[in-house]
Design an enzyme around this catalytic site. Structure first.
Site, PDB file in Angstrom:
ATOM      1  N   HIS A  86       0.810  -1.706   0.165  1.00  0.00           N
ATOM      2  CA  HIS A  86      -0.052   0.295   0.085  1.00  0.00           C
ATOM      3  C   HIS A  86       0.418   1.445  -0.285  1.00  0.00           C
ATOM      4  O   HIS A  86       1.599   1.429   0.636  1.00  0.00           O
ATOM      5  CB  HIS A  86      -0.810   0.011   0.963  1.00  0.00           C
ATOM      6  N   ASP A 165     -15.754   2.494   7.365  1.00  0.00           N
ATOM      7  CA  ASP A 165     -14.357   2.609   6.678  1.00  0.00           C
ATOM      8  C   ASP A 165     -14.831   3.849   5.827  1.00  0.00           C
ATOM      9  O   ASP A 165     -14.788   5.531   5.900  1.00  0.00           O
ATOM     10  CB  ASP A 165     -13.353   2.054   6.346  1.00  0.00           C
ATOM     11  N   ARG A 172     -14.715  12.053   7.030  1.00  0.00           N
ATOM     12  CA  ARG A 172     -13.589  13.570   7.146  1.00  0.00           C
ATOM     13  C   ARG A 172     -13.050  14.314   6.339  1.00  0.00           C
ATOM     14  O   ARG A 172     -12.632  15.066   6.040  1.00  0.00           O
ATOM     15  CB  ARG A 172     -12.039  12.074   6.966  1.00  0.00           C
ATOM     16  N   SER A 187      -8.283   3.227   9.006  1.00  0.00           N
ATOM     17  CA  SER A 187      -8.214   3.831   7.771  1.00  0.00           C
ATOM     18  C   SER A 187      -8.389   2.116   6.155  1.00  0.00           C
ATOM     19  O   SER A 187      -8.352   1.582   5.637  1.00  0.00           O
ATOM     20  CB  SER A 187      -8.917   4.477   7.026  1.00  0.00           C
ATOM     21  N   LYS A 191      -8.853  -1.648   5.594  1.00  0.00           N
ATOM     22  CA  LYS A 191      -9.327  -2.643   4.366  1.00  0.00           C
ATOM     23  C   LYS A 191      -7.971  -3.479   4.098  1.00  0.00           C
ATOM     24  O   LYS A 191      -8.321  -4.568   3.301  1.00  0.00           O
ATOM     25  CB  LYS A 191      -9.369  -2.105   2.997  1.00  0.00           C
TER      26      LYS A 191
END
Length: 428
Positions: A86, A165, A172, A187, A191
């Site tokens: 990620h 989320d 947000r 967040s 995931k």
């Protein structure tokens, strides 16, 4: 039904800098998903978390509660281990495209559930949709089959993963609480953990084009996410990388696909190759495959074979011509010298204004829009030489893109220039 807690009490607890219990956190995210906690109450709680922070146990509980709000994927039936990457996002960050097939070519399956771009950072799915026919939406069965047959999949995350989320993310965005490290970390990690990968490598970027401008803040985010992954039993490591200047020589969807294919063909810009190979080594090591050298799989064409199979499996044509913008305009150097600064954020905003990105989730993007760089910091340039080419289908966008670039680079005699290392730190 009667509720076990009261939203106002929970907001007050965090407002007064006290810790929320595991039970309070589990109830909060469940009640928010069920619509019992109103948006304005969740807004107040998000702001209290931004201002007062959360401890490691609280963030871990918050992440688990987000995971529990939806389904978990299970890759245990696969014949090989899984690893995922990620990135916190940046300008010209096309690393997922060559990285997923490269790691798969070395024997580790890569379930890369990706997103779309918003603002100045490009989304992986937007980039791949520049390839004719390619589709982002796959069922869980298709994902599993492709991981077994091809070894890599890059696709949209299903709506079933961490639905709490999705709601909180949108909230947000409109309440000025995007920067809260506990909320960013939970967040991302909710995931990734729900996705079921065995190992996770994080590319946390710092610099003008990154979400975290400051290296210390980026380091705190990286440490928080590594702790969350470790607590959840996922082998997690983070590289802290520089995003003060764009990655590679392109920013824009189709342009970045072209550059990724060049990397898979054994060429491409040195910084893109360096980061792709470094992240591949981390993913392979975390999945227990230290014995394979990803640089060899790039050089001998194995990674390219997986790329072609991966694109074809999602109905894309790996041989199709990529879209080319109808209009192009050059930006040239004003003086002779050394390019010592090229601001990633300004290049990203300019590419976005050319049509490569979106201001709202529902906006369309232009597959061919973006910026091609002809020089990077450290390069010697001559007056009148092209520094970059702007691409768009809508020429009326050139003026605002050029405005975004104003003051975005410096050309000096180069005597004081010191290159920034691409990889700043490793956190495990």
């Amino acid at each position: 039904m009667s509720e076990s807690f009261d939203a106002v009490d929970i907001i007050r607890t965090k407002r007064d800098r006290q810790e929320l219990s595991s039970e309070q956190i589990a109830w909060t995210l469940d009640a928010y998903t069920r619509g019992v906690i109103a948006e304005e109450q969740m807004s107040a709680l998000a702001m209290a978390i931004l201002l007062n922070g959360m401890g490691r146990r609280e963030i871990s509980d918050w992440t688990n509660a987000m995971i529990e709000s939806g389904e978990r994927m299970d890759f245990s039936s696969l014949s090989r281990p899984t690893a995922d990457k990620h990135s916190t996002g940046g300008v010209g960050d096309k690393i997922t495209l060559p990285l997923a097939p490269l790691v798969a070519a070395c024997g580790v399956a890569v379930p890369q559930l990706s997103g779309r771009g918003l603002g100045h950072t490009g989304g992986t799915l937007d980039k791949l949709e520049a390839i004719p026919g390619w589709r982002a939406d796959l069922s869980n069965e298709e994902i599993l089959r492709q991981l077994e047959d091809v070894g890599a999949v890059i696709c949209a995350a299903g709506t079933g993963l961490a639905p709490a989320d999705k709601r909180l993310y949108a909230l947000r965005d409109v309440t000025g609480t995007v920067e809260a490290i506990p909320l960013i970390a939970s967040s991302i990690m909710s995931k990734k953990i729900a996705e079921g990968t065995g190992a996770l490598v994080l590319d946390v970027k710092a610099g003008s084009g990154a979400f975290m401008k400051d290296v210390e803040q980026a380091g705190e985010l990286a440490r928080t996410m590594v702790a969350l992954g470790t607590d959840a039993g996922v082998r997690t490591v983070a590289l802290l990388t520089d995003m003060s200047t764009p990655l590679g020589l392109t920013a824009g969807n189709g342009l970045e696909v072209r550059e990724s294919v060049e990397v898979l063909a054994g060429g491409g810009p040195a910084d893109v190759v360096e980061l792709t190979v470094a992240l591949a080594r981390e993913m392979l090591s975390a999945a227990g495959h230290d014995d394979v050298d990803p640089a060899e799989a790039l050089a001998d064409g194995r990674a390219m074979d997986v790329w072609r199979a991966m694109i074809s499996a999602q109905d894309g044509d790996p041989d199709a011509a990529l879209p080319v913008a109808k209009e192009a305009e050059q930006v040239t150097a004003e003086v002779d010298g050394v390019l010592t600064r090229l601001d990633a954020m300004q290049v990203g905003v300019a590419a976005w204004r050319l049509g490569a990105g979106r201001a709202r989730r529902e906006d369309p993007v232009q597959a061919a829009a973006g910026i091609e760089l002809h020089a990077k910091p450290g390069d010697t340039v001559r007056a009148g030489q092209p520094l970059m080419t702007l691409h768009t289908d809508t020429p009326e966008r050139f003026a605002r893109a050029t405005e975004a670039l104003a003051g975005g680079w410096e050309i000096t005699d180069g005597s004081a220039y010191a290159p920034t290392p691409l990889i700043i730190d490793r956190i495990s």
